[in-house]
Design an enzyme around this catalytic site. Structure first.
Site, PDB file in Angstrom:
ATOM      1  N   ILE A 130       0.846  -1.191   0.000  1.00 32.41           N
ATOM      2  CA  ILE A 130       0.000   0.000   0.000  1.00 32.41           C
ATOM      3  C   ILE A 130       0.881   1.242   0.000  1.00 32.41           C
ATOM      4  CG2 ILE A 130      -0.215  -0.052   2.537  1.00 32.41           C
ATOM      5  CD1 ILE A 130      -3.116   1.019   2.186  1.00 32.41           C
ATOM      6  N   CYS A 131       0.380   2.297  -0.628  1.00 34.08           N
ATOM      7  CA  CYS A 131       1.022   3.616  -0.613  1.00 34.08           C
ATOM      8  C   CYS A 131       2.430   3.544  -1.210  1.00 34.08           C
ATOM      9  CB  CYS A 131       1.005   4.153   0.820  1.00 34.08           C
ATOM     10  SG  CYS A 131       1.522   5.867   1.019  1.00 34.08           S
ATOM     11  N   GLY A 132       3.417   4.094  -0.532  1.00 35.80           N
ATOM     12  CA  GLY A 132       4.774   4.177  -1.056  1.00 35.80           C
ATOM     13  C   GLY A 132       5.427   2.841  -1.330  1.00 35.80           C
ATOM     14  N   THR A 189       4.224   0.594  -3.039  1.00 41.35           N
ATOM     15  CA  THR A 189       3.998   0.282  -4.451  1.00 41.35           C
ATOM     16  C   THR A 189       5.136   0.838  -5.310  1.00 41.35           C
ATOM     17  OG1 THR A 189       2.618   2.252  -4.810  1.00 41.35           O
ATOM     18  CG2 THR A 189       1.486   0.202  -4.183  1.00 41.35           C
TER      19      THR A 189
END
Length: 197
Positions: free
Chosen positions: A102-104, A106
């Site tokens: 999730i988020c960074g 990725t």
């Protein structure tokens, strides 16, 4: 250790709010959540919480795990310090063990080449494009995306992220999965009856 163990990556500046729903409801459904740090030393989350990891990244093996969860963190965008976590994600995926990012996180997977051939999402497409990855054509505008053993989500979708994890691991299915999502994403109190039944 059984395959009912889920490994949650923790590192300095990790976004502690992004996985609360996921880990709480995995634990309530018989999974053991073990935290994995860069080393066995303590880390401090973005929210200022100090966490003592259960084990170091070097000691994590896909065959001992049902899932690896990678959260966002400022460190994903400020250098290569978290690259070993992305390499571990590759090992998990190569071994047929799911990875949820999730988020960074990725962006870390994008840099590792793990999003080049898989449908995925993130905060916005140009965030991942800035990594120079080759998977832009596989980017999906969605809250969360599952492609085989890989789950991705943007930073504003911790509930959709949890839903995809639960579906992939068979924690909730069908009406119960939908009800869980409606309860926590939409504040739909009527969903509670389905979950309680």
């Amino acid at each position: 250790m059984t395959r009912k163990t889920v490994h949650l990556a923790v590192y300095d500046s990790y976004a502690d709010w992004e996985t609360g729903h996921t880990t709480a409801y995995l634990a309530r459904n018989g999974f053991t959540v073990r935290t994995v740090g860069p080393t066995a030393g303590p880390v401090t989350t973005l929210g200022g919480l100090r966490i003592q990891p259960d084990l170091a990244l070097a000691d994590v093996r896909p065959e001992d795990s049902a899932l690896l969860i990678l959260t966002g963190a400022d460190l994903w965008d400020s250098g290569d310090e978290l690259a070993p976590f992305a390499r571990t994600a590759r090992t998990f995926l190569d071994g047929g063990v799911p990875v949820a990012a999730i988020c960074g996180a990725t962006a870390g997977l994008a840099r590792e080449g793990l999003l080049d051939d898989r449908a995925h999402t993130s905060a916005v497409s140009f965030y991942l494009a800035a990594t120079g990855y080759a998977g832009g054509a596989r980017y999906v505008e969605a809250d969360a995306v599952t492609d085989g053993d890989l789950i991705t989500a943007g930073p504003t979708e911790p509930v959709a992220f949890a839903r995809e994890v639960f579906a992939r691991l068979g924690v909730y299915e069908g009406r119960k999965l939908d009800a869980w999502y409606r309860l926590f994403h939409d504040s739909d109190a009527s969903a509670y009856e389905v979950l309680a039944g």
